[in-house]
Scaffold this active site. Structure first.
Site, PDB file in Angstrom:
ATOM      1  N   ASP A  25     -29.143 -18.967  41.209  1.00 47.67           N
ATOM      2  CA  ASP A  25     -28.522 -17.877  40.460  1.00 47.67           C
ATOM      3  C   ASP A  25     -29.335 -16.587  40.563  1.00 47.67           C
ATOM      4  O   ASP A  25     -28.863 -15.521  40.172  1.00 47.67           O
ATOM      5  CB  ASP A  25     -28.363 -18.255  38.979  1.00 47.67           C
ATOM      6  CG  ASP A  25     -26.924 -18.567  38.617  1.00 47.67           C
ATOM      7  OD1 ASP A  25     -26.028 -18.269  39.427  1.00 47.67           O
ATOM      8  OD2 ASP A  25     -26.686 -19.106  37.521  1.00 47.67           O
ATOM      9  N   LYS A  70     -17.401 -24.628  40.606  1.00 49.43           N
ATOM     10  CA  LYS A  70     -18.588 -24.588  41.447  1.00 49.43           C
ATOM     11  C   LYS A  70     -18.855 -25.953  42.087  1.00 49.43           C
ATOM     12  O   LYS A  70     -19.163 -26.050  43.282  1.00 49.43           O
ATOM     13  CB  LYS A  70     -19.797 -24.144  40.619  1.00 49.43           C
ATOM     14  CG  LYS A  70     -19.697 -22.702  40.130  1.00 49.43           C
ATOM     15  CD  LYS A  70     -20.731 -22.387  39.059  1.00 49.43           C
ATOM     16  CE  LYS A  70     -20.542 -20.982  38.512  1.00 49.43           C
ATOM     17  NZ  LYS A  70     -21.456 -20.656  37.398  1.00 49.43           N
ATOM     18  N   GLN A  94     -25.891 -23.349  33.532  1.00 48.12           N
ATOM     19  CA  GLN A  94     -24.707 -22.572  33.180  1.00 48.12           C
ATOM     20  C   GLN A  94     -24.918 -21.815  31.870  1.00 48.12           C
ATOM     21  O   GLN A  94     -25.336 -22.392  30.864  1.00 48.12           O
ATOM     22  CB  GLN A  94     -23.487 -23.498  33.055  1.00 48.12           C
ATOM     23  CG  GLN A  94     -22.198 -22.773  32.722  1.00 48.12           C
ATOM     24  CD  GLN A  94     -21.746 -21.815  33.821  1.00 48.12           C
ATOM     25  OE1 GLN A  94     -21.910 -22.100  35.004  1.00 48.12           O
ATOM     26  NE2 GLN A  94     -21.184 -20.688  33.431  1.00 48.12           N
TER      27      GLN A  94
END
Length: 287
Positions: A119, A52, A96
Site C-alpha cells: 500500500d 482485491k 485494510q
C-alpha cells in the site's frame, strides 16, 4: 468534445501483463503472494478486500487472508502482521483501512516491513518517496500517473493542480508528479479561491472526498480532469467533480465509476509482483 478516459480498460491491460509475468516467475518456482488483513465486519471494507483477493487469484498469485474480530486488540493485529512479515511466501501485506476506532492504525501500519508494504503507507515507504529512492508507492497515486502516461499526457513542464492534501492520495501524488517534472500546486476544500489555483492548470486531480466540489468554473478549456472521489447516492455513484457540467469543457476526464477506481487494484497487483521480484534479490528494498 470531452474524451472519457477508460480506466477500466487500462486496468485490464495492466492486470493481463501482471498475470503474464506471474506465469513466467511461477515456472521458476516463485509465485507472488498477497496477505490481506481485515479487522471487523465493515461491509464496504469487506467488498474492497474481496475484490482485491479476486484480482490476485485471477493473476495466478497466492491469496493469504487473515480476518480478525471487530474486537481484536492491537497486540493481536500486530502478532498477525509479524507472522506474515516472517512468512517467505508472502510478498506483500495489506492492512485494510479504516480500522476500528480502538486501534492505532499508524502504529500497526508501521509494523509492515517496507519490502512488503504494497500500500506504500508506512513511514519508511513515505520517506523513500520523499527522497526519490526506490520503493513501493501508494496504489491510487500510482494509478493516476499510469492513466496520464497511457493517455500520452506530458507531465514534464505541465501545470498540475492537486486538489486534496490527504496522505493516501494528495500528498504522495504531488511528490510523484514533481519527480516527473511537473509544476504542482496543492489545494483542498478549504482553499479560499479554488478557481484561482485550478484554472491555470493543464491537469486537475481532485481527491477531497467532497462530492461535486469541482465544476466548469474551476477548469480551463481543454484541461485534463482526474476524479479520484467516489460517493454513493440514490442516483448511483458520483465523484468529487460535476462531470456532466464539464462535458465540452475538459479535454479529457475520468468517469466515476470506471476511472481511477479500477487502477487502484491494478497497481496493487503491480506492487505485489514488484515486491516479490525485489525480495528475491537481497538488499534491494530495506526491510
Amino acid at each position: 468534445m470531452t474524451t472519457t478516459i477508460d480506466g477500466a480498460r487500462i486496468a485490464r491491460d495492466i492486470r493481463a501483463r501482471v498475470a503474464e509475468r506471474v506465469a513466467e516467475t511461477a515456472v521458476l518456482g516463485r509465485v507472488p503472494g498477497l496477505a490481506t488483513i481485515l479487522v471487523g465486519d465493515d461491509p464496504a471494507s469487506a467488498v474492497y478486500v474481496a475484490a482485491k483477493r479476486r484480482a490476485i487469484r485471477e493473476a495466478g498469485m497466492r491469496d493469504f487472508h487473515r480476518p480478525l474480530s471487530q474486537h481484536a486488540s492491537g497486540y493481536e493485529v500486530a502478532a498477525v502482521i509479524d507472522e506474515l512479515a516472517a512468512e517467505p511466501d508472502v510478498s506483500g501485506i495489506l492492512l485494510q483501512l479504516p480500522l476500528p476506532a480502538h486501534l492505532d492504525a499508524a502504529a500497526l501500519i508501521d509494523r509492515i516491513p517496507a519490502a512488503k508494504d504494497v500500500d506504500g503507507l508506512t513511514t519508511a515507504s513515505a520517506g523513500r518517496l520523499a527522497r526519490g529512492e526506490r520503493g513501493l508507492r501508494p496504489c491510487t497515486p500510482s494509478g493516476v500517473i499510469e492513466l496520464l502516461d497511457t493517455e500520452g499526457i506530458e507531465l514534464r513542464g505541465a501545470c498540475v493542480a492537486v486538489v486534496g492534501w490527504g496522505e493516501l492520495v494528495g500528498r504522495p501524488l504531488a511528490q510523484l508528479l514533481l519527480r516527473r517534472g511537473a509544476t504542482v500546486t496543492v489545494a483542498h476544500e478549504f482553499t479560499a479561491d479554488l478557481a484561482a489555483v485550478t484554472l491555470p492548470a493543464d491537469i486537475v486531480v481532485v481527491a477531497t472526498g467532497v462530492r461535486g466540489l469541482v465544476g466548469p468554473e474551476h477548469v480551463k478549456p481543454g484541461a485534463t480532469v482526474i476524479d479520484v472521489g467516489i460517493h454513493r447516492t440514490p442516483e448511483g455513484l458520483t465523484g468529487d467533480v460535476r462531470a456532466a457540467e464539464l462535458d465540452g469543457v475538459a479535454g479529457r476526464i475520468t468517469p466515476v465509476p470506471g476511472g481511477v477506481g479500477p487502477m487502484t487494484i491494478a497497481m496493487l497487483m503491480v506492487n505485489t509482483l514488484r515486491a516479490a521480484e525485489w525480495n528475491a534479490v537481497p538488499n534491494t528494498v530495506p526491510v
